[in-house]
Design an enzyme around this catalytic site. Structure first.
Site, PDB file in Angstrom:
ATOM      1  N   ASP A 240       0.854  -1.188   0.000  1.00 12.16           N
ATOM      2  CA  ASP A 240       0.000   0.000   0.000  1.00 12.16           C
ATOM      3  C   ASP A 240       0.896   1.247   0.000  1.00 12.16           C
ATOM      4  O   ASP A 240       1.635   1.502   0.944  1.00 12.16           O
ATOM      5  CB  ASP A 240      -0.856  -0.064   1.282  1.00 12.16           C
ATOM      6  CG  ASP A 240      -1.622   1.204   1.574  1.00 12.16           C
ATOM      7  OD1 ASP A 240      -1.736   2.058   0.680  1.00 12.16           O
ATOM      8  OD2 ASP A 240      -2.123   1.323   2.710  1.00 12.16           O
ATOM      9  N   HIS A 413      -2.677   4.339   6.698  1.00 13.11           N
ATOM     10  CA  HIS A 413      -1.696   3.838   5.731  1.00 13.11           C
ATOM     11  C   HIS A 413      -0.271   4.062   6.230  1.00 13.11           C
ATOM     12  O   HIS A 413       0.017   5.068   6.874  1.00 13.11           O
ATOM     13  CB  HIS A 413      -1.882   4.554   4.388  1.00 13.11           C
ATOM     14  CG  HIS A 413      -3.294   4.484   3.883  1.00 13.11           C
ATOM     15  ND1 HIS A 413      -3.765   3.413   3.171  1.00 13.11           N
ATOM     16  CD2 HIS A 413      -4.339   5.342   4.030  1.00 13.11           C
ATOM     17  CE1 HIS A 413      -5.046   3.630   2.873  1.00 13.11           C
ATOM     18  NE2 HIS A 413      -5.413   4.782   3.386  1.00 13.11           N
TER      19      HIS A 413
HETATM   20 ZN    ZN Z   1      -8.756   1.038   3.366  1.00  9.44          ZN
END
Ligand code: ZN
Length: 602
Positions: A240, A413
């Protein structure tokens, strides 16, 4: 069953792993670049080598519409089927979904859809695509399943979904050639699952969205999962990259909790807090703080109510009796005992917060002692609407808090330093594939990998629609492309918004429109009355008499030249009017409004 015993093919790595313990710069498993060329010269053996094809159908050139697939022979595994929210170039569109045209003819081959977590950009395109994907078994966690089911309630005519619930540690066979293992990861929603896909070319790891959890001192916690993955031979890991360009580490959720608790405690009046309805973990914390500080919590906005309902039912949000109250009852309690959790932190039109701010809410108005907390980051593109909203609220309340001056939002994130940590821990991984974001962010992720000693050749930057061929020692980007152009959803229709519709919307937005209404005699084509001219978003025609006269004269001239005794096609006449009036307006105003000719034949 997946066995994580080192593969013999990966033998040289043992040496390198030992090496890393003595040096801060990690030496990752490398492949020899000459293989690219070598493969061609030894074509006969290369043909026998298993090749897994990988392709992102979305999520590699945007933040959103995440959807990738892995293919081996006649088996396909799809990971995530998400939406993307609209952009400036797509006015009036509800959202954009992945283009699965390349999978549709092969839908019988799709053995599984794996959903990593329940965020819209990972699940919400399913109702539109499930039939095109052949309605295979969906493997996912408990909350994700509940959110998908809730979404499908809006589509009663779709076939029944087939789910297989999975949890941390589950390992099983997906198909003849693919095995899978699920593991827990930290994000902002419960049941975020990473996967180890055991394929004929080795283990492929997909993280979905993830962050590295931190304690209040900023130290990484819950890193066992990365430690364990560090012992596994991994062909490639998909990372990610949403926050790959953000320096430092993510903020600890504990720090966020402490800040919010202080704000709750010291509030002179009511506390109105907004966050994304999908940040279930954060919402669970807000319930906890409200309870600890002796406050009541009321919900405002459809998405937050529906998500909290699901999360309470599954036990992800603890709601002791009397903690949550209906918003209609907030006036029964002292103001400083009230917390209102609302949607609308991005300034979305018609959201709960906007309605309060504009004085349109059925149950409440802002009061001068209220505090308003924005516990969410600004989604790029929403800066202006959020600023306008905050200005509006600021005039009515005591104080506004946002993440800029307090740690009241922690992102879901991994930031740059978090990615660095993870990359170092995954010592037996060959390829680090930046995923789930724009090229710029993915390149930041690749650069981070280079900075810890991972060779450039091992950080493939794949485009949407680009077919990659994965062999035991290679991750080859091919020139083969599958279509990934936008499929747009407008209302309940899918893909019915063609480019021409979009062009019209942009034209209308930029140049406006002019409607020319001509009432003519069916037989002779003679104008029966002075033409009506209506304009919107163009210049004010009322105030430019000469231009109006010019248009009318032009129209008369056009109509005179048409031989009506030959019964001309009305579309032809309209086209002629459109061209001629369009030209005239361009000469006079240097603008190209949309011309809508209306022909009334009497
Ligand atoms: Zn997500």
């Amino acid at each position: 069953m997946i066995k994580h015993t080192p593969r013999t093919q990966h033998a040289p790595q043992t040496q390198r792993t030992q090496h890393t313990e003595h040096t801060p710069r990690i030496q990752h498993a490398q492949y020899t670049p000459k293989r690219y060329g070598a493969q061609r010269t030894v074509k006969n053996t290369a043909d026998k080598e298993p090749i897994v094809r990988f392709c992102p159908l979305g999520g590699f050139e945007e933040v959103g519409r995440n959807c990738v697939f892995f293919e081996y022979q006649n088996e396909i595994i799809v990971v995530d089927v998400g939406i993307q929210f609209p952009e400036e170039e797509t006015p009036g569109i509800d959202f954009i979904i992945p283009n699965v045209a390349c999978l549709e003819p092969k839908k019988r081959n799709i053995k599984a859809i794996i959903l990593t977590h329940g965020h819209y950009d990972h699940i919400h395109a399913l109702p539109y695509l499930i039939e095109k994907l052949g309605n295979p078994i969906i493997y996912t966690g408990l909350l994700t399943k509940a959110l998908v089911e809730k979404r499908f309630q809006e589509f009663p005519n779709l076939p029944k979904l087939k789910f297989q619930l999975v949890k941390n540690g589950d390992k099983f066979k997906l198909s003849e050639h693919f095995n899978v293992e699920f593991f827990d990861l930290g994000h902002t929603i419960p049941d975020e699952m990473g996967i180890i896909l055991d394929t004929p070319i080795g283990n492929v790891v997909h993280f979905g969205d993830f962050r590295v959890e931190r304690n209040i001192k900023g130290e990484a916690i819950k890193t066992e999962v990365f430690e364990r993955l560090g012992k596994v031979d991994i062909h490639s890991v998909f990372l990610d990259s949403t926050n790959a360009d953000v320096l430092g580490t993510s903020i600890s959720e504990e720090a966020v909790e402490n800040e919010l608790e202080k704000l709750f405690k010291n509030a002179p009046g009511r506390t109105i807090i907004t966050t994304f309805a999908s940040l279930i973990d954060r919402i669970a914390i807000l319930f906890k703080i409200a309870e600890r500080t002796g406050k009541k919590i009321a919900l405002n906005g459809r998405s937050v109510k529906s998500n909290v309902e699901i999360a309470k039912r599954l036990g992800y949000i603890k709601n002791p009796r009397g903690l949550e109250i209906p918003i209609e009852e907030i006036s029964k309690y002292p103001d400083n005992k009230i917390v209102i959790l609302t949607t609308g932190g991005q300034g979305e039109p018609n959201s709960g917060l906007i309605r309060i701010a504009n004085g349109e809410h059925r149950n409440m108005r802002f009061k001068s002692q209220d505090n308003v907390i924005f516990s969410s980051s600004v989604v790029p593109g929403n800066e202006r609407s959020i600023q306008t909203l905050q200005d509006n609220i600021s005039r009515q309340v005591n104080e506004i808090y946002n993440y800029k001056f307090l740690d009241i939002h922690s992102s879901g994130h991994a930031n740059k330093a978090d990615l660095t940590l993870v990359m170092k821990m995954l010592a037996k991984t060959k390829f680090f594939v930046p995923a789930n974001a724009y090229y710029f962010k993915r390149k930041s992720c690749a650069q981070t990998a280079w900075s810890v000693g991972i060779p450039k050749t091992n950080t493939p930057l794949v485009d949407n629609g680009q077919i990659c061929e994965l062999t035991k020692n290679d991750f080859k980007l091919t020139n083969e492309r599958v279509p990934v152009n936008y499929v747009m959803v407008d209302g309940l229709g899918v893909g019915d918004v063609e480019e021409v519709v979009l062009r019209d919307r942009l034209m209308l937005a930029e140049e406006g429109m002019v409607v020319v209404i001509a009432t003519i005699d069916r037989q002779t084509g003679k104008l029966l009355k002075n033409p009506d001219i209506i304009s919107r978003g163009f210049i004010l025609l009322k105030e430019s008499k000469t231009l109006l006269d010019d248009i009318r004269n032009k129209l008369k001239n056009v109509l005179i030249r048409i031989p009506f005794n030959q019964k001309p096609d009305p579309d032809y006449i309209k086209g002629l009017i459109r061209d001629q009036i369009g030209q005239l307006l361009y000469i006079k105003t240097k603008r190209r409004p949309m011309i809508l000719p209306v022909l009334i034949e009497l």
